[in-house]
Design an enzyme around this catalytic site. Sequence first.
Site, PDB file in Angstrom:
ATOM      1  NE  ARG A 116       4.747  22.205  35.369  1.00 21.73           N
ATOM      2  CZ  ARG A 116       5.333  23.385  35.108  1.00 21.73           C
ATOM      3  NH1 ARG A 116       5.993  24.030  36.059  1.00 21.73           N
ATOM      4  NH2 ARG A 116       5.274  23.900  33.901  1.00 21.73           N
ATOM      5  CG  ASP A 124      12.053  24.109  44.833  1.00 22.25           C
ATOM      6  OD1 ASP A 124      10.959  23.563  44.764  1.00 22.25           O
ATOM      7  OD2 ASP A 124      12.320  25.190  44.269  1.00 22.25           O
ATOM      8  CB  SER A 170      20.564  32.332  39.806  1.00 25.18           C
ATOM      9  OG  SER A 170      20.854  31.484  40.899  1.00 25.18           O
ATOM     10  CG  ASP A 275       7.692  31.056  39.163  1.00 26.62           C
ATOM     11  OD1 ASP A 275       7.662  30.666  40.339  1.00 26.62           O
ATOM     12  OD2 ASP A 275       8.144  30.363  38.236  1.00 26.62           O
ATOM     13  CD  GLU A 459       4.115  23.737  43.130  1.00 27.03           C
ATOM     14  OE1 GLU A 459       4.990  24.417  42.577  1.00 27.03           O
ATOM     15  OE2 GLU A 459       3.060  23.384  42.551  1.00 27.03           O
ATOM     16  CD  GLU A 474       3.502  30.670  33.937  1.00 28.68           C
ATOM     17  OE1 GLU A 474       3.656  31.787  33.429  1.00 28.68           O
ATOM     18  OE2 GLU A 474       4.420  29.850  34.081  1.00 28.68           O
TER      19      GLU A 474
END
Length: 496
Positions: A116, A124, A170, A275, A459, A474
Site C-alpha cells: 500500500r 523507511d 514529518s 503508529d 513489513e 490499521e
Amino acid sequence: MNPSVQIFELHPLFEEVQLQKVFADGKTFVDCTPKISTGEILQLYLQQKDKAGFDLMAFVLQHFHLPKAFTADVVLQSASVEEHIHQLWNVLTRKPDEAGGSLIPLPNAYVVPGGRFGEVYYWDSYFTMLGLQASGRYEMIENMVKNFAHLIYTLSFIPNGNRTYYLGRSQPPFFSLMVQLLAAIKGKEILISYLPALQKEYTFWMYGREQLNRRNIAVNHVVMMSDGAVLNRYWDVFDTPRPESYREDVELAHAHTEPQQMYRHLRAGAASGWDYSCRWFADVNQFDTIHTTDIIPVDLNCLLYHLELTIAEAHELNFESTEAEHMRKAALQRKQAIQNYCWNKTLQFYTDFDFIKAEPTTVQSLAASFALYFEVATKEQAEAITASLTNEFLKDGGLITTLYTTGQQWDAPNGWAPLQWMSIIGLEHYGYHELAATIAKRWIKLNKDVFARTGKLMEKYNVVDTHLEAGGGEYEGQDGFGWTNGVLLALMKKYD
C-alpha cells in the site's frame, strides 16, 4: 470551484467514501488519480448522489484511477533471498515523472516500501539505503538523498511521505544519517554540499524556540523543560482526522470530549513512525488515552543530537569554526538533557518523558536503543540496557518492540527491521558483539524462514511465535518490503 482541489477536500464525497468503507483500506481513495478535474467530479456527485440506484463504488471507479500496488508478486521465486531482493529493487523503484493526484513529484527515481506504500517514506528510506549500499546501488542512494534535499528546499521540511495529505508532519529525522551514508561512499565533502539542507532541516525541528518561556513551554516540535533545556516532541500542524485513516480516526474520537486534541495526538503518533504503540498511551491498554504531543521521545532527541553533530562536522570541514562550536555546544546540551529527562533511574532504562506530568513514562521500548546507537549512554547505562534487552526483549526471532501485547503493531509480539538494526549496531558500539550477533542471526533466520514459506519479505514479523504472521494496526501486513530488504541484506553481509 478550484479544479485541482485534493480528494480529501471533496466534501461530502470524501467523507461518504471513507465512512462507508468503499475501500477496505482508507489510504486507497486518497491515493487515487482523478480521470477528470476534481471540481467536475464533485459536481457530478452532487447531481447524482440522491438519485435512485446511485452506486457510490461504481461512481468512484468511473471517475478515478486506482493506485498501483508495488508488490513482490511479479518477482519470480528465486533460489536465494539475496537474489529476490536484488530483483525487488527494480520492482520497488518509482520513476521521477510518475506524478498525479495526491503524489508530490520528485526529480529523481526512488525506492518505495511496497504494498500500500507506493510513495517514498522518510525514515523507511534510510534503512532501504543500507540494502542499496550492500547491493552496490550507489546511484540510487544519491538520487534519494537529492530527493529529500529537494523536499527540504521546496517545502522547508521532509514530509512523512511525498503525498499532499502528509504535509502537516514529518517523521523520525534520519536525513543526517542518509547524508553520512552517502559521505561514506563519496567522501566527506558531501557534508559540505548538503550543509544548507541539513541546516534547513534543523530549523524546521527547532522552529518556535524563541517563543518558549515559562508560560509557553511547548511550541510546535520544541518544548522547554523545567531547567530551561529545550527538547523535542512529535507534532502535526493539523488537528483533523488523517485523510488516509479518516474512518478510524473519527470512530476513535467519537466519544472524546475534545476530538481535535485526539486528532492532534493521532497525527503526532503517525509522525513518530510508531503508529501505533502503547508508548504513546496514558493507559497501555487503551488506545483512546493516546497523548503523543505530551511526550518527549528519547529516540527523536537522539536523532536530533546526531543532526547537530553532523552540522557541526560540516561546518568544521567548511572552516567555519565558530558555527561548528555553536552546534557542538547545542549537541552537548541536548545529550545532557536526554540523560536528565529520559534516563529512568527506577527502571535503569531509557524511557520517554511526559512533560505535562513532569515524570518519565514507564513503557520500556526499543527506542532506548537509539541512546546506544548514537553513544549517548554511559558504559554503566549501556550495561543495564543490555541486561534488559537480553532478559526481556530477546525472543526466538529477534527483539520485541515493547514489553506489552496490546494489539498495536508497534508493540509485542512484533519486531521491526529498523529497530533490530539500531539495537544491533548500538550494542556493537559498546562492545556487546556476541549479543548483537545473536539478535542479528535470529532476525536473519526468521526473515529467511518466512521467505521460504511465503516467497515474500514482510513489513514486520512476529518474533515471539515465529510460525505466526505479525498483526495489529490499521491495515493488513504488507509485503515488499523496503526496510526489511535493506536491513536483511546489510545484516547478512555483516553476520551471515
